[in-house]
Every structure is written in C-alpha cells, then in structure tokens.
Design a protein around this motif. Structure first.
Motif, PDB file in Angstrom:
ATOM      1  N   UNK B   3      21.588  25.671  13.489  1.00 48.66           N
ATOM      2  CA  UNK B   3      22.939  25.999  13.969  1.00 48.66           C
ATOM      3  C   UNK B   3      23.827  26.492  12.832  1.00 48.66           C
ATOM      4  N   UNK B   6      23.928  30.095  12.488  1.00 50.47           N
ATOM      5  CA  UNK B   6      24.348  30.864  13.659  1.00 50.47           C
ATOM      6  C   UNK B   6      25.780  31.360  13.476  1.00 50.47           C
ATOM      7  N   UNK B   8      28.895  31.564  15.071  1.00 49.25           N
ATOM      8  CA  UNK B   8      29.338  30.844  16.255  1.00 49.25           C
ATOM      9  C   UNK B   8      30.652  31.348  16.804  1.00 49.25           C
ATOM     10  N   UNK B   9      30.660  31.656  18.096  1.00 45.76           N
ATOM     11  CA  UNK B   9      31.875  32.119  18.743  1.00 45.76           C
ATOM     12  C   UNK B   9      32.830  30.993  19.066  1.00 45.76           C
ATOM     13  N   UNK B  10      33.912  31.324  19.744  1.00 47.88           N
ATOM     14  CA  UNK B  10      35.041  30.461  20.140  1.00 47.88           C
ATOM     15  C   UNK B  10      36.075  30.437  19.022  1.00 47.88           C
TER      16      UNK B  10
END
Lengths: 387, 183
Positions: B3, B6, B8-10
């Motif tokens: 992770x 990654x 990461x969106x949001x």
C-alpha cells in the motif's frame, strides 16, 4: 463448485473525513489501483460487484446505478448488494459467487462510501435504521444500541471499561503504520476514558469516525490466477448469517449471527480449530467492544475471555493471535462498506508478506476478515489462505 | 504490491475549505414525507397502548408470547394464534446514560440525560424485550435487573403511540433524592 477463487490484486483510497472527490471518483481511484496492481485493464474483467451502504448517506437514490461508471460496471454484468455495515465483507463473497460458479473468470469488487454528503453529520440517516413506528418516536440515536449492547456485554462477564478501552489504544496505534489512515494516534487508556462521554459506557474514543473512502479487489478463477500472479490468496471459506431484527429480543452479550457465519465459513475452509488455525484476523471494530465481542462470536476466544487476551498482548501485531493489524475501523477509518473491504485487503497483504511496517511476524498462512451490520444482526465472514 | 507504494486517492477537505468557498458544493434538503400504515399486529399494539395496556401475540406451536406482537411466527413460520395482555411492569436487561440527542446535539449541563433501556416486559416470553426510556430515577441508581413500571400519559393525552408510555420508573422508590424526570 465450479472453481477455486483467488484475490490477485487490490487498491484503495485514503480514508478521510471529507473528500473532495465524489463517491464515483473515489470508486474509480480504488478500482483503477486494484487493476494496476495485477497488471489488468477493465477489458480483462468479466463482471463487476459493488458494495455500498445506505443511499441516505449520499442523498442519491439507487446508489448502485450512480456508482456504476466509477466502478467499471458499464456494458458488463454489474450488480450492487447491501447488508449495512456487513457489506464490505459480503462484497468479496458476492464476487466469489460469480467466479466460483464458473460463470465468470474474473470479477472486480468495489466498495465506495461517501458519508460526508449527509451534512453536517449522518445522524438523521442513522435514525431511520430504527423501526419507524415502535422505536423512532423515542428519538433514538444510533449510539443507543451500541451503548446498550456494550453495557450488557460488560455486565454478563464482569468486564471493565478500562480493559475494553485498550482496543482503541491498540488499533489507533496500529493505524500509524497504515498509509490510508484517518485517525492514527498514540493514546492511552486514560485518554479513552477521559474523552467525551456520549452515552455511558461509550466515550468518543470508543467510536470509529464517519469517513469517505473506497477500496477494490480483483478476483480470478484458479487457472487465471496462477497465470497472473505468483502469490494468489485463496478464498477458502465464506459465511453469512442474519439474526432477528427485533434486536431488543436478542441476547445482546453474544453475537450468535457471527458464530453462525463463522461456522459456515470454517466448514467450507476445513477449519476444525479456529483458535489454532486462524493465525490473523480483522474482526469488525466500529466500536471498541465490538472487536472483543466479534472475536468471541468468531470462536477465536471463549465467551467473555477476549478482553484478557487483549490485556495479555495476545492480539497485538507481535502477539500469538493478531487482531486488526491494519488499525481497523477505529484507526484507519470507517467508510462503512469500504472498511470491510479494507480489512479483506489487509489479510490479503499480510498473507502475501506485503504488509510493510504492519507485517505480522511468522509468515501467516490463514486469516479471516469479518463485518457486521444491518440492525446489529448480520455477520459476514471470509477465510483466506495463501496456499 | 504494498500500500505504501500505491498512489492513493481521496483529497482531504477541511470544513473551512467549504465555508471559505475554496471548493464548491451544493446543499439540498430532500422534500419527502411518509405516512406509514401501522399494520395489523402493531396497529392493535398501538390501540391497546392508547387504552393503557400492553398486548402481545402468542404462537401455540412454540408457545412464545411475542412482543412487539406479530401476525406470523418467524420461527415456526405459521400464523400466530391469540392476543395476550402483558403487565406494565418489567426488568431492565441493559441501559445507557446518554448525553447526546438524536441529532448529535448535546444535552446542556444540569439537564437530565436520556436513559434508554431494553426492558423485558412481564407476561411476555423470556427475552421479549422492547426499547424504551427510564425516568424518575437518578442515573447512578439504575441497575441491570432492576424492576420497573410504565408511567403512562393521561388517558385523554394518549394517541396510540409508543410514547403513550412516557417512561418506565423503578418499581420500588430509589434511596437517592436526586431522582429526575425525563427531559
């Protein structure tokens, strides 16, 4: 059964109190990340399964349709399902139906939640969970049912609030190593006990936050999975169960519906002694006591004994039976359906040895994730193995 | 995969981002209203509440006297058989002392908290509980296992609602003098 099913890829967004993105934009970000993680494109996906919680959060009627493009569902067999807070673990089970049946070979499973749209807070939506005629006139808040269950659990087994508060300390600390976490923090038991008392015995730090976020995984049948990855993680058992919705007539000290769901999953996975064979678990922890309550329902602790395992450090990441190594709903955040799938993703990563700083020692081979929802009476359980 | 690697969106927003117009949003309140039919079983239940009585429904196969009443037994999967009156006394199975209103607003200091409870009603089968609230009791005196009695609205004020019972109070007077009513 048609074929064995593996998880071969995963992705998620950060969990935040309020995201700039819409629910479908969050769904797209998580779904794209999941496909990228296993080198697939949407063309390789045979069907799409979406999990998302009540439409009332978003104020959007037929959220399944609303989230369908972000989830990659157009021009494909696409379906949304919903079992309240249990949705996030039912989502991979629902995807598993599609692939295990042999009807499809790949399935994209997406869970997206945007709780912040119900502004300034979703309490009005939560109130409609109660029976409209016999309960809502009493002006209940959702915390009531948790406070009532928490109290009954303490009373039945003589458990102290101090011991239960440790769940919050553990999970929020675990979340400090999770890159998506909304509420990672290092706190003490006294911090939990001294946080605002909302509904005795529930204090503010006993409760997970409202969140926005999305998560996604890719499922594949055995042949495809082995072709695409060296490290498939197999879905070996699934279970779900619903108890009476007359919630006030249940034995609130024990989640019988979780036990029934767990027994179904264990039988399918050939697990005879869960305490020995389940090496790592992500029980659903929207409230502190629920992690303990659920451990008992999952037969990972004797009734009333889960708090002692916590106090003894058994459920820490480096303990014999790690619980919520991700940081759980209390630490990572609780965008309802996405939380359950985040938990499945954590077990997937742990069984692949790819959990980074969160990795539990001992190369675990078997783990489970569990969620819980509706009016406190649905249990959903998935058992994963890496061989 | 990890992770950590990654993207990461949001994108997290602060409350002030919205208030200061840094991001735009649209506010809307849906205009919905409902009239729920009470149905056969709950309809009679509410009628009897108006009469100052609690009524349950019995299944003669499993012999459960069920509260709230229902026209079919969900376990035997058959029609229930008869109406049975319960007493207006019961036992507190569990309770909470709640400082928050349903809309998340806080009860002002000095005002009595809500005391929601699951009450097992006398005359119904074991474990047949209902959600209600306690009153005329100091929060410190509430105990699981406590016997309680319904406190009814005056007959002319009853309207066939669960709130025709205002609250449940201890069957025996509390020792403490701080006893308070609900709200």
């Amino acid at each position: 059964m048609g074929q064995r099913v593996a998880i071969i890829g995963a992705g998620m967004t950060k969990f935040v109190r309020r995201a700039q993105e819409t629910g479908k934009e969050l769904a797209w970000q998580a779904a794209k990340a999941a496909l990228d993680s296993c080198g697939l494109t949407l063309k390789d996906i045979d069907c799409v399964s979406l999990g998302t919680a009540p439409d009332a959060f978003d104020g959007v009627h037929m959220k399944g349709e609303y989230l369908s493009d972000g989830s990659g569902g157009w021009r494909k067999p696409y379906i949304r399902h919903f079992v309240g807070g249990g949705t996030g673990v039912f989502a991979p089970i629902h995807g598993w139906f599609h692939v295990a049946s042999g009807v499809f070979d790949t399935c994209l499973v997406v869970c997206s939640e945007k709780m912040s749209s119900c502004h300034p807070h979703p309490q009005g939506a939560f109130k409609t969970i109660f029976d409209h005629t016999t309960e809502q006139p009493l002006d209940p808040t959702l915390i009531w049912i948790f406070a009532l269950e928490y109290n009954r659990y303490m009373q039945t087994y003589g458990i102290s609030k101090r011991d239960i508060a440790l769940v919050s300390v553990k999970n929020k600390k675990n979340a400090m190593d999770h890159p998506a976490a909304q509420l990672p923090m290092e706190i003490t038991v006294d911090d939990v006990l001294n946080s605002e008392l909302l509904a005795w015995p529930v204090n503010r730090l006993d409760i997970s936050p409202a969140s926005d976020g999305a998560a996604a995984i890719v499922l594949a049948g055995e042949r495809t999975a082995r072709r695409l990855t060296d490290k498939p993680v197999w879905i070996e058992g699934v279970g779900w169960n619903l108890d009476t919705a007359y919630w006030a007539t249940r034995d609130l000290s024990y989640p019988r519906y979780v036990e029934k769901a767990a027994r179904m999953a264990y039988e399918m996975a050939g697990i005879k002694e869960p305490k020995k064979e389940i090496e790592i678990a992500e029980p659903y922890d929207p409230f502190t006591y629920k992690e303990l309550h659920h451990m008992e329902g999952l037969l990972l602790a004797d009734r009333g004994e889960a708090p002692q395992l916590l106090v003894d450090g058994v459920t820490q990441r480096d303990g014999d039976r790690p619980m919520c190594p991700s940081g759980g709903a209390l630490g990572v955040g609780n965008p309802i359906s996405a939380t359950g799938l985040m938990k499945v993703i954590e077990i997937f990563l742990q069984l692949r040895g790819e959990a980074g700083k969160r990795q539990v020692p001992g190369n675990p081979t078997c783990g489970l994730a569990q969620a819980w929802g509706d009016l406190m009476q649905v249990g959903t359980v998935i058992v994963l193995k890496n061989r | 995969m990890e992770l950590e690697k990654l993207k990461m969106g949001a994108t997290p927003l602060k409350e002030t981002d919205v208030k200061e117009g840094k991001v735009l949003s649209l506010a809307m309140t849906p205009d919905l209203s409902y009239a729920w039919d009470n149905g056969v079983a709950i309809g009679r239940y509410l009628e009897e509440l108006k009469n100052g009585r609690i009524i349950a429904r019995k299944c003669n196969k499993c012999n459960r006297i069920m509260l709230p009443p229902r026209m079919f037994c969900e376990l035997c999967w058959r029609a229930t058989d008869e109406w049975v009156y319960c007493k207006d006394t019961g036992t507190v199975n569990t309770f909470s002392i709640c400082y928050v209103n349903w809309d998340a607003s806080r009860i002002p200091p000095g005002q009595p908290p809500h005391i929601p409870a699951v009450i097992h009603v006398d005359g119904a089968s074991h474990f047949m509980g209902i959600l209600h609230v306690l009153g005329e009791v100091d929060p410190d005196d509430v105990k699981i296992g406590m016997k309680v009695k319904a406190v009814w609205k005056k007959p002319e004020e009853r309207e066939g609602s669960i709130t025709d019972i205002m609250y449940w109070k201890p069957l025996r007077p509390a020792k403490s003098k701080k006893a308070t009513g609900r709200r």
